[in-house]
Scaffold this active site. Structure first.
Site, mmCIF file in Angstrom:
data_model
loop_
_atom_site.group_PDB
_atom_site.id
_atom_site.type_symbol
_atom_site.label_atom_id
_atom_site.label_comp_id
_atom_site.label_asym_id
_atom_site.label_seq_id
_atom_site.Cartn_x
_atom_site.Cartn_y
_atom_site.Cartn_z
ATOM 1 N N TYR A 290 24.039 62.513 45.165
ATOM 2 C CA TYR A 290 25.456 62.252 44.850
ATOM 3 C C TYR A 290 26.353 63.039 45.791
ATOM 4 O O TYR A 290 26.091 64.215 46.057
ATOM 5 C CB TYR A 290 25.776 62.656 43.403
ATOM 6 N N GLU B 26 30.228 62.675 45.861
ATOM 7 C CA GLU B 26 31.641 62.298 45.702
ATOM 8 C C GLU B 26 32.531 63.216 46.538
ATOM 9 O O GLU B 26 32.351 64.432 46.553
ATOM 10 C CB GLU B 26 32.030 62.354 44.219
ATOM 11 N N ASP C 185 40.982 41.494 58.447
ATOM 12 C CA ASP C 185 39.665 41.464 57.808
ATOM 13 C C ASP C 185 38.699 40.874 58.832
ATOM 14 O O ASP C 185 38.659 39.657 59.027
ATOM 15 C CB ASP C 185 39.718 40.615 56.530
ATOM 16 N N THR D 118 32.972 44.265 56.576
ATOM 17 C CA THR D 118 31.629 44.545 56.074
ATOM 18 C C THR D 118 30.797 44.968 57.281
ATOM 19 O O THR D 118 31.226 44.817 58.431
ATOM 20 C CB THR D 118 30.989 43.303 55.412
ATOM 21 N N LYS E 150 27.276 41.587 58.731
ATOM 22 C CA LYS E 150 27.320 40.219 59.269
ATOM 23 C C LYS E 150 27.007 40.285 60.774
ATOM 24 O O LYS E 150 25.918 40.703 61.132
ATOM 25 C CB LYS E 150 28.668 39.579 58.929
ATOM 26 N N ARG F 88 23.999 46.284 54.065
ATOM 27 C CA ARG F 88 25.074 45.783 53.201
ATOM 28 C C ARG F 88 26.029 46.928 52.914
ATOM 29 O O ARG F 88 25.676 47.894 52.244
ATOM 30 C CB ARG F 88 24.507 45.282 51.865
HETATM 31 N N1 DSN Z 1 30.248 35.946 51.066
HETATM 32 C C1 DSN Z 1 30.734 36.248 52.370
HETATM 33 C C2 DSN Z 1 30.562 35.120 53.304
HETATM 34 O O1 DSN Z 1 29.564 34.424 53.166
HETATM 35 O O2 DSN Z 1 31.364 34.907 54.196
HETATM 36 C C3 DSN Z 1 32.140 36.716 52.344
HETATM 37 O O3 DSN Z 1 32.300 37.668 51.357
#
Ligand code: DSN
Length: 419
Positions: free
Chosen positions: A54, A56, A200, A226, A229, A235
């Site tokens: 942990y 925090e 974003d 994120t 991707k 993740r």
């Molecule tokens: N679920 C993601 C996507 O497939 O683009 C976005 O959050």
């Protein structure tokens, strides 16, 4: 196959399912635009004792002792994010994209304030103020879309809506945008109406890191992404900004919205960012775009209707209306043939989101796997064969034939993380 002797012994049910998923990922052509294959190094960092701890707070300011090794891990992730993206400030703690975006609302808005984002069926994201999301319920969402004739965002329309609605927050970016996002134009509009501009970049972060898409740095006040991707990390998510907004963002993530950061994820983000700073990553990013364009050209030459006519990035959005097949039917048939996609609404879709007219494709995972333009074109040919057969109502033999061809191809390309 991953070495999991303890897991095999303790819980063979879960172990078997994981091994089956490994085999599935190895034996399919993965075209889901938000997915990728992480490297073995990233995979190893996620499966470590860091999950036991942990932490925090932030490096040097924690509410738990024993941070001798966690602090430098998080600091490395922060420093690498700052260096890869060229930002003043990075927060690497958001659990994923949706909490990251929610933290932005918490940092800059009060409930009921107006937010301008791209409509979900036009290519936006749930958290950009779509009605079924908390962000569309607790705030006052107004939306822009794309032009019906071009399939592209019309910046004059965005400006008109912004001037009329005076949003406090504007989201640029989304989840199904095949074209370059015009961050300078968004910034000009945000400045004109006094709004905070968010970029974003979840989908295109890897392309930006690799120099294959213009950066929002210097234009957007806050950058949300994120990490899993095109960036090819675990993740997770990050929020980045200039110094002016650093405090507000950190406060919103913790203690505003989250508890302890997921340290195993933080370490894996740091590893992914180290990989993203290497020259090979630039080659990968350029190849992602080349592969997406080759796939798009092959599909277009076979009569597929591409939203906006093609792509500038990793992503293709296909309207299947002219093929006489719905997105869901096509996606299921393609999955049976070993080609994994997701059905997706297309702009102005007359069909419902759970059975829409489109398919969304992305080239990041196949590129990480080592496939090139020639293979991307072959995939386009197989997709055409399957969709054409489905439209004729007799696809079983075609699906079986393509499935075998897919397996023959994937067998030639080692699976990242498992090789
Ligand atoms: N679920 C993601 C996507 O497939 O683009 C976005 O959050």
């Amino acid at each position: 196959m991953t070495h999991t002797s303890a897991l095999d012994a303790v819980d063979s049910e879960i172990a078997d399912l994981i091994h089956s998923e490994e085999a599935r990922q190895a034996d399919t052509i993965r075209l889901i635009a938000s997915e990728n294959y992480v490297s073995k190094a990233v995979l190893e960092a996620t499966g470590t004792v860091l999950t036991n701890k942990y932490s925090e707070g932030y490096p040097g300011k924690r509410y738990y002792e024993g941070q001798q090794f966690i602090d430098p891990i998080e600091q490395l992730a922060i420093d690498r994010a700052k260096s890869v993206f060229g930002v003043d400030h990075a927060n690497v703690q958001p659990y994923s994209g949706s909490p990251a975006n929610l933290a932005i609302y918490l940092a800059f808005l009060k409930p009921g304030d107006t937010v301008l984002g791209m409509a979900l069926p036009m290519g936006g994201h749930l958290t950009h103020g779509w009605s079924v999301s908390a962000t569309g319920t607790w705030f006052n969402p107004v939306r822009y879309g794309v032009r019906q004739d071009t399939g592209r965002v019309d910046m004059d329309e965005v400006r008109e809506i912004a001037l009329r609605e005076r949003p406090k927050l504007i989201f640029s970016g989304g989840t199904a945008i095949p074209r370059t996002i015009d961050f300078p134009a968004f910034a000009e509009i945000a400045r004109e109406v006094g709004a905070v501009l968010v970029a974003d970049i979840a989908h295109i972060a890897g392309l930006i890191a690799g120099g294959a898409h213009p950066s929002p740095v210097g234009h957007a006040d806050v950058i949300s992404t994120t990490t899993h991707k095109t960036l090819r990390g675990p993740r997770g998510a990050m929020l980045m900004s200039n110094e002016e907004h650093a405090k507000a963002i950190d406060k919103a993530v913790f203690p505003g919205l989250q508890g302890g950061p997921h340290n195993h994820t933080t370490a894996a983000i740091a590893v992914a960012l180290k990989e993203a700073s290497q020259p090979e990553f630039r080659t990968y990013a350029q190849q992602v775009v080349s592969n997406a364009q080759a796939l798009g050209e092959e599909l277009a030459s076979r009569g597929f209707d591409l939203v906006s006519g093609g792509t500038d990035n990793h992503l293709l959005l296909i309207d299947l209306t002219s093929k006489g097949v719905s997105g869901k039917v096509a996606a299921k048939a393609l999955d049976a043939a070993g080609i994994e996609t997701n059905y997706n609404t297309v702009p102005f879709d007359p069909r419902k989101p759970f059975d829409p007219s489109g398919l969304r494709l992305g080239a990041a995972a196949i590129t990480s796997r080592g496939l090139g333009v020639e293979e991307a074109k072959a995939v386009g040919g197989w997709m055409d064969e399957v969709v054409t057969a489905v439209a004729k109502g007799d696809a079983d033999a075609t699906i079986a034939k393509v499935r075998a061809e897919v397996s023959a191809l994937t067998g030639k390309f080692p699976t990242p993380g498992l090789d």
